[in-house]
Design an enzyme around this catalytic site. Structure first.
Site, PDB file in Angstrom:
ATOM      1  CE  LYS A   1       5.724   0.303  15.786  1.00 53.84           C
ATOM      2  NZ  LYS A   1       6.730   1.017  16.542  1.00 53.84           N
TER       3      LYS A   1
ATOM      4  CE1 TYR B   1      -9.199   2.200  -5.315  1.00 44.85           C
ATOM      5  CE2 TYR B   1     -11.198   3.463  -5.678  1.00 44.85           C
ATOM      6  CZ  TYR B   1     -10.284   2.864  -4.821  1.00 44.85           C
ATOM      7  OH  TYR B   1     -10.478   2.938  -3.469  1.00 44.85           O
TER       8      TYR B   1
ATOM      9  CD  GLU C   1      -2.618  -1.293   2.557  1.00 42.77           C
ATOM     10  OE1 GLU C   1      -3.212  -0.265   2.922  1.00 42.77           O
ATOM     11  OE2 GLU C   1      -2.655  -2.366   3.180  1.00 42.77           O
TER      12      GLU C   1
END
Length: 154
Positions: free
Chosen positions: A107, A91, A79
């Site tokens: 994490k 898109y 991403e």
């Protein structure tokens, strides 16, 4: 990191819809095929580099590679958050990126606020790193100029 700089290009697809809505930090997601083309031994985590949509301007970016432990993803994702403001989404557009450096490992977080705070720190670190002359020069790389009318290799 032996894979850096890493050059990648692919179509922007719909992701989980969390970046803009939950985090206020929109991301452009690559398709599964593009994600699977990344080196299998590239570390998960947060990176910085340059990004370009279509033949538009080249912008600073931060990028997450991994499973996003806070959301318990079962599929690896890549991403990209482009550090600029865009009207609407893109898109179906081609996103070209150059990953230059590593910020931190992936994490989990105890809260959405802690996640957002960490992402904001990542963005600031990316800005600092990309202002360095050795990183700024890649902003002008020919990779970001796609030839008109030719199909894009993924």
């Amino acid at each position: 990191m032996r894979h850096l700089p890493y050059f990648c290009r692919g179509e922007v697809v719909k992701g989980f819809g969390r970046g803009s809505k939950e985090l206020g930090i929109p991301t452009a997601n690559f398709s599964e095929q593009v994600v699977e083309s990344f080196p299998s031994d590239i570390s998960t985590g947060v990176y910085y580099g340059w990004a370009c949509v279509g033949n538009g301007d080249v912008h600073k970016m931060v990028l997450s590679i991994g499973w996003n432990p806070f959301y318990k993803n079962v599929k690896k994702s890549v991403e990209t958050h482009i550090i600029d403001t865009f009207k609407g989404d893109f898109y179906g557009e081609i996103l070209s990126i150059v990953i230059l450096g590593y910020i931190r490992s992936e994490k989990n977080f105890t809260s959405l606020d802690a996640l957002i705070s960490a992402i904001r720190e990542d963005i600031e670190e990316a800005k600092r790193q990309l202002d360095l002359p050795e990183h700024r020069k890649l902003k002008e790389d020919d990779f970001f100029r796609m030839p008109e009318g030719k199909p894009v290799n993924h």
